[in-house]
Write a protein that holds these residues in place. Structure first.
Motif, short mmCIF file in Angstrom:
data_model
loop_
_atom_site.label_atom_id
_atom_site.label_comp_id
_atom_site.label_asym_id
_atom_site.label_seq_id
_atom_site.Cartn_x
_atom_site.Cartn_y
_atom_site.Cartn_z
N PRO A 52 35.17 -23.34 30.54
CA PRO A 52 33.73 -23.54 30.56
C PRO A 52 33.17 -23.69 31.95
N GLY A 53 34.01 -24.07 32.92
CA GLY A 53 33.54 -24.21 34.29
C GLY A 53 32.86 -25.54 34.51
N PRO A 54 32.93 -26.06 35.74
CA PRO A 54 32.32 -27.35 36.02
C PRO A 54 30.81 -27.25 36.12
N ALA A 55 30.10 -28.08 35.39
CA ALA A 55 28.63 -28.14 35.43
C ALA A 55 28.15 -28.88 34.20
N GLY A 56 26.88 -28.76 33.94
CA GLY A 56 26.27 -29.38 32.77
C GLY A 56 24.81 -29.57 33.05
N PRO A 57 24.00 -29.78 32.04
CA PRO A 57 24.36 -29.75 30.62
C PRO A 57 24.41 -28.34 30.07
N PHE A 58 24.92 -28.20 28.84
CA PHE A 58 25.06 -26.90 28.20
C PHE A 58 24.27 -26.89 26.91
N GLY A 59 23.56 -25.80 26.65
CA GLY A 59 22.99 -25.54 25.34
C GLY A 59 22.07 -26.62 24.82
N SER A 60 22.01 -26.68 23.50
CA SER A 60 21.06 -27.57 22.84
C SER A 60 21.49 -29.03 22.91
N THR A 61 22.79 -29.27 23.03
CA THR A 61 23.31 -30.62 23.18
C THR A 61 23.93 -30.74 24.55
N ALA A 62 23.51 -31.71 25.32
CA ALA A 62 24.01 -31.83 26.68
C ALA A 62 25.50 -32.13 26.69
N ALA A 63 26.17 -31.61 27.71
CA ALA A 63 27.58 -31.91 27.92
C ALA A 63 27.88 -31.80 29.40
N LEU A 64 28.78 -32.61 29.86
CA LEU A 64 29.25 -32.53 31.23
C LEU A 64 30.63 -31.88 31.22
N SER A 65 30.88 -31.00 32.17
CA SER A 65 32.18 -30.36 32.29
C SER A 65 32.66 -30.48 33.72
#
Length: 427
Positions: free
Chosen positions: A254-267
């Motif tokens: 997924p690669g480092p970053a965030g948030p993603f899509g409709s639900t936030a996420a940290l990567s």
């Protein structure tokens, strides 16, 4: 077919115990450790890489009480504890059992399940129900206790990310109601109802064990060609209709970053997959404030479902970056991996982690993996640059699936080695 061990409380662990398979299955677990130069090693299987914050606390407690204090991530989203003393005996098993991380003594090395880490967070279907049911089914099946520690299930949320990992049994979500079942690297897949996916995966694994009874193969790819073909045909006879779907060549993190899509996420990614106690606590505390879940990825990273807004996510990423984690794709450590190397492994010809660090520069197009010997423990899948320590220096090659380009050997010259690796990654 091998009989299952009693599904009872774990017994005290042993180091390097014998296997009933010819040649011995040397994959470590938590009840049987692997002896390394830096102490014993335990591998804790985490289906889908999913951990609660409380379970993460338990793993850290185990690392600090019994091992070197660090948490080592694997290419299957699991955790290794290193530097263990053999005297920890049943105490480690008791700790993990109490945390819900060891549900079956008979199946603890058979619970290899990877899953798309962003599933359910980026608009794709959640895989939580599949994960829970498949792990329960594996632990409840006497037959699957005979699976080797190398056998791998993959649950793909439709991203194609873990489908590219070359698992033995892969289930791919197709919208909300359908799924595809793949056996090994076959291009032929079988369409099944999504609700039946975990049980179909279990049946496929049990069919593999029957097919492997004569050859002793540990994985689908190890079966003789005719046996593997017959296995796919036999599974297809009871599964849904077949269709052609080429397996993705490159497994993409997924690669480092965030948030993603409709639900936030940290990567975030983890340099060389090794987390200090302070870094692990920071990740756990961040997860606890936002739902209490961590997802370890097959690319030695961590995804945290995040309930805060974008500004709060940016602040959290900044804190994680300051702690030494990879939070941006332009980090010099992005795509850099290595086995444990010296001094942890007696088979390693060099300290490849130190060499990888000395060669870090601008991120390249391709990931690079440094190995201390020809075994290449933990290497990635798909397309990558392979750097292997050898008696005459380091051998660099470009790997694309099953194809390996001609090797370049760089003799013991750190500057030339770093330049050669950078050039190879830029291809």
């Amino acid at each position: 077919m091998l009989a299952a061990m009693p599904d009872s409380a774990p017994s005290p662990l042993s180091v390097g115990g014998a296997s009933s398979r010819a040649g011995g299955d040397a994959c470590p677990g938590t009840l049987r450790l692997h002896r390394a130069d830096d102490g014993a090693l335990a591998r804790v299987r985490l289906p889908g890489g999913v951990l609660s914050a409380d379970q993460a606390d338990a793993l850290l407690a185990a690392a600090e009480r019994f091992g070197d204090g660090d948490l080592h991530l694997t290419s299957r989203g699991n955790v290794q504890l290193r530097g263990l003393g053999t005297e920890c005996g049943g105490a480690l098993a008791d700790l993990l059992t109490d945390a819900g991380l060891l549900p079956s003594a008979a199946h603890e090395r058979a619970r290899n399940i990877v899953a798309s880490p962003l599933a359910g967070l980026d608009g794709s279907p959640s895989l939580a129900a599949w994960l829970t049911e498949l792990d329960h089914l594996v632990c409840a099946s006497p037959a699957t206790a005979a699976l080797s520690g190398r056998f791998l299930f993959a649950l793909d949320g439709g991203h194609g990310d873990v489908d590219a990992l070359g698992a033995d049994v892969t289930v791919i979500a197709e919208g909300r109601s359908d799924a595809l079942l793949r056996i090994g690297a076959a291009d032929e897949v079988f369409r099944i109802p999504a609700a039946e996916a975990p049980r179909a995966a279990l049946r496929a694994a049990e069919a593999f064990l029957r097919a492997a009874s004569d050859s002793g193969a540990w994985r689908v790819k190890d079966l003789p060609d005719d046996v593997r073909t017959e296995l796919v045909r036999a599974i297809g006879s009871v599964a849904g209709p077949s269709e052609h779907r080429t397996r993705p060549r490159t497994a993409k993190a997924p690669g480092p970053a965030g948030p993603f899509g409709s639900t936030a996420a940290l990567s975030v990614d983890v340099p060389l997959g090794r987390l200090t106690a302070a870094q692990w606590r920071l990740l756990t505390d961040t997860a606890r404030r936002h739902g209490g879940e961590l997802r370890l990825t097959p690319w030695r990273g961590v995804v945290i479902p995040f309930g805060g807004g974008r500004a709060e996510a940016a602040d959290a990423l900044r804190t994680l970056s300051e702690a030494g984690l990879i939070t941006a794709p332009d980090s010099p450590w992005t795509g850099v991996g290595a086995c444990i190397g010296r001094p942890g492994c007696a088979k390693s010809l060099s300290d490849v982690r130190a060499e990888a660090g000395a060669a870090v520069g601008a991120p390249g197009r391709l990931p690079v993996y440094w190995s201390g010997c020809e075994r290449r423990c933990g290497h990635p899948h798909g397309e990558w640059i392979d750097v292997v320590a050898a008696p005459d220096g380091h051998r660099i090659s470009h790997v694309r699936g099953e194809r390996r380009d001609a090797r370049t050997t760089v003799r013991n010259d750190p500057a030339r080695l770093a330049a050669a690796v950078a050039e190879a990654r830029a291809l």
